[in-house]
Design a protein around this motif. Structure first.
Motif, short mmCIF file in Angstrom:
data_model
loop_
_atom_site.label_atom_id
_atom_site.label_comp_id
_atom_site.label_asym_id
_atom_site.label_seq_id
_atom_site.Cartn_x
_atom_site.Cartn_y
_atom_site.Cartn_z
N ASN A 149 0.83 -1.21 0.00
CA ASN A 149 0.00 0.00 0.00
C ASN A 149 0.86 1.26 0.00
N LYS A 180 -10.89 2.42 1.78
CA LYS A 180 -9.61 1.75 1.54
C LYS A 180 -9.48 1.33 0.08
N ASP A 181 -10.57 0.81 -0.50
CA ASP A 181 -10.54 0.38 -1.90
C ASP A 181 -10.26 1.56 -2.83
N LYS A 193 -6.64 2.79 -2.55
CA LYS A 193 -5.66 1.88 -3.15
C LYS A 193 -5.71 1.90 -4.68
N GLU A 198 -15.25 2.24 5.88
CA GLU A 198 -13.82 1.92 5.93
C GLU A 198 -13.36 1.11 4.73
N ASP A 199 -14.11 0.06 4.38
CA ASP A 199 -13.70 -0.80 3.26
C ASP A 199 -13.74 -0.05 1.94
N THR A 221 -7.18 6.95 3.14
CA THR A 221 -8.31 6.18 3.69
C THR A 221 -8.98 6.96 4.82
N GLN A 272 -12.81 8.49 4.80
CA GLN A 272 -13.78 8.14 5.83
C GLN A 272 -14.45 9.38 6.41
N VAL A 322 -1.65 5.66 1.23
CA VAL A 322 -2.97 5.02 1.14
C VAL A 322 -3.69 5.11 2.48
N GLN A 323 -2.95 4.90 3.57
CA GLN A 323 -3.56 4.97 4.90
C GLN A 323 -4.11 6.37 5.18
#
Length: 615
Positions: A230, A480-481, A484, A476-477, A466, A470, A462-463
């Protein structure tokens, strides 16, 4: 490894402290292990030492040339053991190239050009993101490689960062080194004595990130792999199968460092770790059970002169006795892979397959023939035997390799490199290389690291993306997608007045949903998504039609006419008719009737607004 500094993954001293392991029990693959990763990531742009592009091409080559390579002494005046192993195979290498993605540099007919500064800058950026100390200058070394994957017989590699760390699930994982190097040629076809390589991949700039042996479980190994992967997406890297590869270095108490080289499937990481732990446990037990001296005693066998086995019929058969090993060659070390499989892997490196007594009768071989072989090889009650069907010279090389592996087994787990299999097991590849294969590169000048590279603002990870998404309201998912895969497109499409979660959901879910529901694979461009969201934002297309528009698998601008929203005047007339026909109906009921009739012909928000005005 990209430098002579190796990842030491052994149950021994590190940083002056003794690492203590508990004694494991056989069959338990969740016990303490020591593991470190080497992650290799290709970079986008031009090649590292020339101006050739980094795109791969499977079309017919423009030309080919043939070479053989040999091992040479490194700066320690020693020939690397892995290089010597490869030379024994006496292989011929055929190199294929196309003029649009390979030049004289890849052919080793011209010296390397100036190092790619974009790649160097990216290597520094990743080193900084990994909290590394950056070297003052990039000094490239030559790493001996004689498997044919480099036309020169060596790989150019330079240390960029060292002594860093990354935090994964609240734990700091040390980063030993970050290295900038050139990728190898790719195999197109491999035979016993000839391998065909394509030069389009040779020279692509590649980062190698080596962690400390701080990983202590298969689950953590996967998590660290994903975290570093990531982080790499924060810079311009190549994407797709083969552009990122992991080498997993594992040891257990009483075992040795084993490198699983070139793992590409993240979902197989835990299986690879668990199966290697199981394999080393089995080898540790096997060491205690093997009692033979394993002298080389090859004989040409007459026991199969009249055999009906299609595997052995009309062939020269050679065999060796394996002292006091009856029942041990069939010992399972990995799922469906036994000790005999390990011996077979070594024999195959010299062009021969083998069979052993623990797996017979099989392949049309009878009990009577087994008895005859045991008599011919003078096997005792506790002895096993191994046979091969090939010419005498090949049989001798292959069976000597088998005997050498048997002798290694009496010492425990050998230090070696293994290749990952699709089922999560591994197979023998070659001995573990050492520092003897490193020596200075004299054709590339030392490259001081420009101070500007150390002062540039670091890219958003990426973190970090994310967390920011949010806060926009994405789950969250989903956040994250998007972070990325499609962050740049996502943010570019937020200017059309649509909710962030809707835009993200379409970008992430449209293609798999259409594939699942309609068995259609779509490939919309960024322009298609812009056209789609722009039309929906202007009210020219309904949200509910987004999947139908994309399902057409055509340029969105050409499809929008078919799904153009109903003019306001016509929409209002339809709604007035529905209201008149259902006097006294509650708003919810009217909305349901309206959507049933007008879905896809107008945005739901507009239908709701007009209904409220009419009721």
């Amino acid at each position: 490894m990209g430098q002579a500094l190796l990842v030491a993954i052994t149950p021994c001293k590190r940083r002056g402290k003794k690492i203590i392991h508990d004694k494991p029990s056989r069959g338990n693959t969740t016990k303490t292990m020591k593991c470190g990763l080497e992650i290799h990531q290709e970079l986008e742009g031009k090649k590292l030492f020339c101006q050739c592009p980094t795109e791969l091409n499977d079309e017919a080559p423009d030309s080919t040339f043939v070479r053989k390579l040999r091992a040479v002494k490194g700066e320690t005046e020693e020939v690397d053991v892995a290089a010597a192993h490869e030379q024994k195979k006496d292989k011929e290498f055929v190199y294929e190239f196309q003029e649009d993605n390979a030049c004289l540099v890849e052919m080793d007919e011209a010296p390397p050009r100036q190092v790619n500064q974009q790649a160097l800058e990216t290597a520094v950026t990743i080193s900084r993101l990994l909290n590394c100390t950056i070297v003052d200058a990039a000094q490239f070394m030559r790493k001996t490689v004689v498997d044919g994957s480099n036309t020169s017989g060596f790989q150019r590699t330079s240390l960029i960062g060292r002594n860093g760390w990354i935090e994964v699930d609240g734990k700091k994982i040390g980063i030993q080194i970050v290295v900038l190097e050139e990728d190898a040629a790719r195999i197109m076809e491999a035979k016993d004595k000839t391998t065909h390589y394509r030069l389009d991949r040779l020279g692509i700039p590649m980062l190698e990130i080596a962690t400390d042996p701080d990983i202590t479980s298969p689950k953590e190994c996967k998590a660290v792999t994903e975290a570093i992967g990531n982080l790499l997406r924060s810079v311009k890297v190549k994407r797709g199968i083969g552009t990122i590869r992991q080498d997993i270095n594992i040891s257990i108490p009483g075992g040795e460092r084993v490198e699983i080289k070139g793992a590409q499937d993240l979902s197989k990481i835990t299986d690879l770790c668990n199966n290697e732990i199981s394999r080393q446990q089995g080898l540790i037990e096997l060491k205690k059970q093997l009692k033979g001296s394993f002298a080389f005693n090859m004989k040409e066998l007459q026991s199969f002169a009249n055999t009906q086995s299609q595997v052995l019929k009309d062939k020269n058969i050679f065999g060796i006795k394996v002292e006091k090993a009856k029942g041990l060659l069939g010992k399972e070390l990995q799922p469906d892979k036994r000790f005999g499989t390990e011996l077979s892997d070594h024999a195959k490196h010299y062009g021969a397959g083998i069979m052993h007594s623990d797996e017979l009768p099989k392949f049309g071989i009878t009990e009577e023939e087994i008895v005859a072989v045991r008599q011919e090889l003078e096997c005792g009650e506790e002895d096993a035997f191994i046979i091969t069907a090939t010419d005498k010279a090949t049989a001798e090389r292959a069976l000597r390799a088998v005997v050498e592996r048997l002798r290694e087994a009496t010492k425990g787990v050998p230090r070696e490199v293994r290749k990952p299999n699709q089922d999560g097991t591994t197979s023998y590849s070659r001995p573990m290389p050492g520092a003897a294969r490193m020596y200075p590169e004299t054709d590339v000048p030392i490259n001081p690291i420009p101070p500007a590279y150390l002062k540039q603002t670091l890219p958003e990870t990426v973190q970090q993306k994310t967390f920011r998404y949010q806060k926009m309201g994405l789950g969250e998912d989903l956040a994250k997608d998007i972070a990325k895969e499609n962050s740049a497109l996502f943010e570019a499409c937020l200017g059309y007045g649509l909710k962030e979660a809707y835009v993200a959901e379409i970008l992430v879910s449209a293609a798999p949903t259409i594939r699942r529901q309609h068995n259609v694979d779509i490939s919309p461009t960024d322009e298609d998504y812009h056209d789609l969201f722009k039309a929906i934002g202007k009210g020219e297309a309904a949200k509910e039609n987004a999947l139908d528009i994309l399902k057409e698998n055509k340029p969105v601008k050409d499809v929008l006419k078919k799904y153009k929203s109903m003019p306001d005047k016509d929409l209002k007339e339809h709604l007035e008719r529905i209201v008149a026909a259902n006097k006294g109906a509650p708003m919810g009921a009217l909305m349901g009737l309206a959507m049933r009739e007008l879905r896809g012909k107008a945005p739901g928000e507009k239908i709701s607004k007009l209904l409220k005005e009419l009721v």
